[in-house]
Design a protein around this motif. Structure first.
Motif, PDB file in Angstrom:
ATOM      1  N   LYS A 226       0.836  -1.566   0.012  1.00  0.00           N
ATOM      2  CA  LYS A 226      -0.026   0.529  -0.027  1.00  0.00           C
ATOM      3  C   LYS A 226       0.710   1.066   0.069  1.00  0.00           C
ATOM      4  CE  LYS A 226      -2.695   0.807   3.736  1.00  0.00           C
ATOM      5  NZ  LYS A 226      -4.070   0.892   4.421  1.00  0.00           N
ATOM      6  N   ILE A 227       0.798   2.014  -1.045  1.00  0.00           N
ATOM      7  CA  ILE A 227       1.599   3.475  -1.192  1.00  0.00           C
ATOM      8  C   ILE A 227       0.332   4.389  -1.598  1.00  0.00           C
ATOM      9  CG2 ILE A 227       3.529   1.995  -1.898  1.00  0.00           C
ATOM     10  CD1 ILE A 227       3.278   3.254  -4.906  1.00  0.00           C
ATOM     11  N   PRO A 228       0.699   6.062  -1.003  1.00  0.00           N
ATOM     12  CA  PRO A 228      -0.249   6.460  -1.732  1.00  0.00           C
ATOM     13  C   PRO A 228      -0.513   7.068  -2.860  1.00  0.00           C
ATOM     14  CG  PRO A 228       1.687   7.698  -0.349  1.00  0.00           C
ATOM     15  CD  PRO A 228       2.017   6.310  -0.710  1.00  0.00           C
ATOM     16  N   MET A 229      -1.461   7.050  -3.806  1.00  0.00           N
ATOM     17  CA  MET A 229      -1.125   6.959  -5.282  1.00  0.00           C
ATOM     18  C   MET A 229      -0.369   7.406  -5.952  1.00  0.00           C
ATOM     19  SD  MET A 229      -5.459   7.697  -7.053  1.00  0.00           S
ATOM     20  CE  MET A 229      -5.222   8.696  -8.656  1.00  0.00           C
ATOM     21  N   PRO A 230       0.182   7.118  -7.184  1.00  0.00           N
ATOM     22  CA  PRO A 230       1.508   8.026  -7.816  1.00  0.00           C
ATOM     23  C   PRO A 230       0.294   9.629  -8.440  1.00  0.00           C
ATOM     24  CG  PRO A 230       2.301   5.714  -7.180  1.00  0.00           C
ATOM     25  CD  PRO A 230       0.563   6.104  -6.860  1.00  0.00           C
ATOM     26  N   ARG A 231       0.470  10.339  -8.091  1.00  0.00           N
ATOM     27  CA  ARG A 231      -0.175  11.184  -9.403  1.00  0.00           C
ATOM     28  C   ARG A 231       0.753  12.280 -10.222  1.00  0.00           C
ATOM     29  NH1 ARG A 231      -4.926  13.150  -7.927  1.00  0.00           N
ATOM     30  NH2 ARG A 231      -6.260  11.742  -5.685  1.00  0.00           N
TER      31      ARG A 231
END
Length: 220
Positions: free
Chosen positions: A215-220
């Motif tokens: 789980k990671i911050p959603m890449p943007r």
């Protein structure tokens, strides 16, 4: 069984490394975008020839997830078949495998944009389904709350030791959960694409699939 446990709309869910979603309290396994028969559909329409084993491989992975979870309910979030003709082109062996997987289980097919009509195969066919406050549908809606959907085949990238690793991914925020495509040969849409960045909240997370889901911050 490799998974990441998380809370969504007051429920404890698990994102499996295979791309399936497991809801232990309901003994429910959810998958999206199987696209069964894709290689046959591409060949039928004059496209490049792909090894015709995608349906078999997808069903094998689904069989494995069902065996591990002992799920009593299954929900397929649309685009389960690459088109309606792909259903009729299924081999007798594949039809029997699907029937075997369905046996003794509550099986729900959600309508998708590739398979918009009722399909002549066992199970219940619905446009959407609600269970304990969670809404299951194929494509997310702008006013979604506590919604689980598919359609976009999301992928996300993670940098590991200077290498960018891209994997199918779950996308999660406070209102919606978008599942990765479960089927073989399905491809994907990067989480950095504006289509997804406009949908997901700024604090959305991504859960990358694979042998070690993360789980990671959603890449943007």
């Amino acid at each position: 069984m490799n998974n990441v446990e998380f809370s969504f709309a007051g429920h404890q869910l698990r994102a499996l490394g295979s791309g399936a979603l497991w809801w232990p309290d309901q003994r429910l396994l959810c998958v999206s975008d199987l696209h069964l028969g894709k290689s046959e559909r591409i060949a039928r329409r004059g496209g490049s020839s792909l090894p015709p084993y995608d349906t078999r491989e997808t069903l094998t992975r689904l069989e494995c997830d069902l065996s591990h979870t002992k799920a009593t309910s299954v929900i397929c979030l649309g685009d389960s078949f690459d088109d309606l003709d792909a259903l009729t082109a299924l081999t007798t062996e594949d039809r029997l495998r699907i029937a075997t997987l369905q046996a003794g289980r509550n099986w729900i097919w959600i309508e998708g944009n590739h398979d918009p009509g009722p399909v002549e195969i066992g199970g219940t066919h619905l446009s959407e389904w609600i269970c304990s406050g969670l809404t299951f549908r194929h494509i997310t809606q702008p006013d979604a709350m506590a919604e689980i959907s598919g359609h976009y085949h999301p992928k996300a990238s993670l940098n590991i030791r200077g290498r960018s690793i891209s994997r199918p991914a779950f996308l999660l925020d406070h209102a919606r959960l978008i599942l990765p495509a479960y089927g073989t040969y399905t491809g994907g849409l990067r989480s950095t694409d504006q289509t997804l960045t406009r949908i997901m909240a700024s604090d959305a997370r991504a859960i990358l699939t694979g042998n070690q889901p993360q789980k990671i911050p959603m890449p943007r």
